[in-house]
Design a protein around this motif. Structure first.
Motif, PDB file in Angstrom:
ATOM      1  N   ASN A  53       0.633  -1.297  -0.067  1.00 22.48           N
ATOM      2  CA  ASN A  53       0.002  -0.316  -0.475  1.00 22.48           C
ATOM      3  C   ASN A  53       0.814   1.074  -0.319  1.00 22.48           C
ATOM      4  O   ASN A  53       1.203   1.854   0.685  1.00 22.48           O
ATOM      5  CB  ASN A  53      -1.164  -0.450   1.446  1.00 22.48           C
ATOM      6  CG  ASN A  53      -1.898   1.002   0.843  1.00 22.48           C
ATOM      7  OD1 ASN A  53      -2.532   1.362  -0.183  1.00 22.48           O
ATOM      8  ND2 ASN A  53      -2.611   1.740   2.244  1.00 22.48           N
ATOM      9  N   HIS A  54       1.871   0.850  -0.448  1.00 25.83           N
ATOM     10  CA  HIS A  54       2.594   2.481  -0.883  1.00 25.83           C
ATOM     11  C   HIS A  54       2.786   2.497  -1.952  1.00 25.83           C
ATOM     12  O   HIS A  54       3.472   1.285  -2.705  1.00 25.83           O
ATOM     13  CB  HIS A  54       4.239   2.102  -0.505  1.00 25.83           C
ATOM     14  CG  HIS A  54       4.417   3.725  -0.223  1.00 25.83           C
ATOM     15  ND1 HIS A  54       4.282   4.426   1.338  1.00 25.83           N
ATOM     16  CD2 HIS A  54       5.813   4.251   0.492  1.00 25.83           C
ATOM     17  CE1 HIS A  54       4.825   5.337   1.057  1.00 25.83           C
ATOM     18  NE2 HIS A  54       6.516   5.298   0.584  1.00 25.83           N
ATOM     19  N   HIS A  55       3.047   3.523  -2.897  1.00 27.27           N
ATOM     20  CA  HIS A  55       2.692   3.889  -4.028  1.00 27.27           C
ATOM     21  C   HIS A  55       4.153   5.196  -4.172  1.00 27.27           C
ATOM     22  O   HIS A  55       4.698   6.100  -4.516  1.00 27.27           O
ATOM     23  CB  HIS A  55       1.662   4.765  -5.256  1.00 27.27           C
ATOM     24  CG  HIS A  55       0.635   2.864  -4.475  1.00 27.27           C
ATOM     25  ND1 HIS A  55       0.209   3.265  -3.397  1.00 27.27           N
ATOM     26  CD2 HIS A  55      -0.005   2.361  -5.450  1.00 27.27           C
ATOM     27  CE1 HIS A  55      -0.380   2.190  -3.549  1.00 27.27           C
ATOM     28  NE2 HIS A  55      -1.020   1.777  -4.481  1.00 27.27           N
ATOM     29  N   SER A  70       8.551   8.646  -1.991  1.00 27.11           N
ATOM     30  CA  SER A  70       8.892  10.160  -0.925  1.00 27.11           C
ATOM     31  C   SER A  70       7.047   9.552  -0.240  1.00 27.11           C
ATOM     32  O   SER A  70       6.162   8.467  -0.480  1.00 27.11           O
ATOM     33  CB  SER A  70       8.492  11.257  -1.135  1.00 27.11           C
ATOM     34  OG  SER A  70       7.404  11.391  -1.694  1.00 27.11           O
ATOM     35  N   THR A  71       7.440   9.637   1.268  1.00 28.38           N
ATOM     36  CA  THR A  71       6.024   9.272   1.880  1.00 28.38           C
ATOM     37  C   THR A  71       4.576  10.815   1.553  1.00 28.38           C
ATOM     38  O   THR A  71       5.009  11.362   2.466  1.00 28.38           O
ATOM     39  CB  THR A  71       5.864   8.956   2.815  1.00 28.38           C
ATOM     40  OG1 THR A  71       6.569   7.721   3.077  1.00 28.38           O
ATOM     41  CG2 THR A  71       4.561   8.351   3.893  1.00 28.38           C
ATOM     42  N   HIS A  72       4.103  10.559   0.915  1.00 27.53           N
ATOM     43  CA  HIS A  72       3.069  11.718   0.789  1.00 27.53           C
ATOM     44  C   HIS A  72       1.990  12.499   2.427  1.00 27.53           C
ATOM     45  O   HIS A  72       2.886  13.696   2.293  1.00 27.53           O
ATOM     46  CB  HIS A  72       1.841  11.517  -0.224  1.00 27.53           C
ATOM     47  CG  HIS A  72       1.868  10.974  -1.086  1.00 27.53           C
ATOM     48  ND1 HIS A  72       1.672   9.936  -2.288  1.00 27.53           N
ATOM     49  CD2 HIS A  72       3.884  10.907  -1.999  1.00 27.53           C
ATOM     50  CE1 HIS A  72       2.078  10.301  -2.778  1.00 27.53           C
ATOM     51  NE2 HIS A  72       3.448  10.631  -3.265  1.00 27.53           N
ATOM     52  N   ASP A  73       2.273  11.750   2.913  1.00 31.09           N
ATOM     53  CA  ASP A  73       1.701  12.162   4.518  1.00 31.09           C
ATOM     54  C   ASP A  73       2.644  12.924   5.532  1.00 31.09           C
ATOM     55  O   ASP A  73       2.038  13.645   5.868  1.00 31.09           O
ATOM     56  CB  ASP A  73       1.113  10.568   4.888  1.00 31.09           C
ATOM     57  CG  ASP A  73      -0.016  10.299   4.427  1.00 31.09           C
ATOM     58  OD1 ASP A  73      -0.785  10.364   3.120  1.00 31.09           O
ATOM     59  OD2 ASP A  73      -0.797   8.994   4.670  1.00 31.09           O
TER      60      ASP A  73
HETATM   61  N1  H2B Z   1       2.041   6.089  -1.366  1.00 27.56           N
HETATM   62  C1  H2B Z   1       2.972   6.914  -1.504  1.00 27.56           C
HETATM   63  N2  H2B Z   1       4.046   6.914  -1.503  1.00 27.56           N
HETATM   64  N3  H2B Z   1       2.252   8.366  -0.304  1.00 27.56           N
HETATM   65  C2  H2B Z   1       1.716   7.630   0.537  1.00 27.56           C
HETATM   66  O1  H2B Z   1       1.372   8.494   1.538  1.00 27.56           O
HETATM   67  C3  H2B Z   1       0.321   6.727  -0.009  1.00 27.56           C
HETATM   68  C4  H2B Z   1       0.914   6.278  -0.953  1.00 27.56           C
HETATM   69  N4  H2B Z   1      -0.691   6.443   1.242  1.00 27.56           N
HETATM   70  N5  H2B Z   1      -0.142   4.940  -0.994  1.00 27.56           N
HETATM   71  C5  H2B Z   1      -1.667   5.746   1.144  1.00 27.56           C
HETATM   72  C6  H2B Z   1      -1.385   5.041  -0.328  1.00 27.56           C
HETATM   73  C7  H2B Z   1      -2.402   6.118   2.057  1.00 27.56           C
HETATM   74  O2  H2B Z   1      -3.344   6.787  -0.104  1.00 27.56           O
HETATM   75  C8  H2B Z   1      -3.691   5.113   1.103  1.00 27.56           C
HETATM   76  C9  H2B Z   1      -5.334   5.886   1.888  1.00 27.56           C
HETATM   77  O3  H2B Z   1      -3.448   4.420   2.498  1.00 27.56           O
END
Ligand code: H2B
Length: 97
Positions: A53-55, A70-73
């Protein structure tokens, strides 16, 4: 998941020679034999992304795959990015290690 310090990122990158840190993300570029091999790797990476669950932010031009993680959150690089980078390495560089 909290953002890693620049010092922690640089330390961890010693184990990831294909990757560089700048602009709050880690980046790598991979070259394949042809488009088919490149896209095949991208498909396999896509399944790993779903499992984790990481893209990635990525782009492809013929046999070149460019990836930024990177981790968007967290607005930066976290352990999740290194987990995905490790999975990507095991797909694109299966002969290493
Ligand atoms: N991928 C990346 N690279 N950063 C994120 O913060 C992220 C993600 N958040 N994939 C996840 C999905 C989030 O949107 C879901 C709702 O868990």
């Amino acid at each position: 998941m909290s953002k890693l310090s620049e010092q922690d990122i640089e330390k961890r990158l010693l184990h990831f020679p294909d990757w560089d840190y700048y602009d709050n993300a880690i980046h790598a570029e991979f070259e394949f034999e042809n488009f088919k091999d490149c896209f095949s790797a991208m498909s396999r990476i896509a399944f790993e992304c779903e499992a984790l669950n990481h893209h990635p932010d990525w782009s492809n031009t013929y046999n070149i795959l460019t990836i930024s993680l990177s981790t968007h959150d967290a607005k930066g690089v976290t352990n999740k990015d290194f987990k995905l980078a490790e999975a990507i390495e095991s797909i694109v560089e299966p002969d290493e290690e």
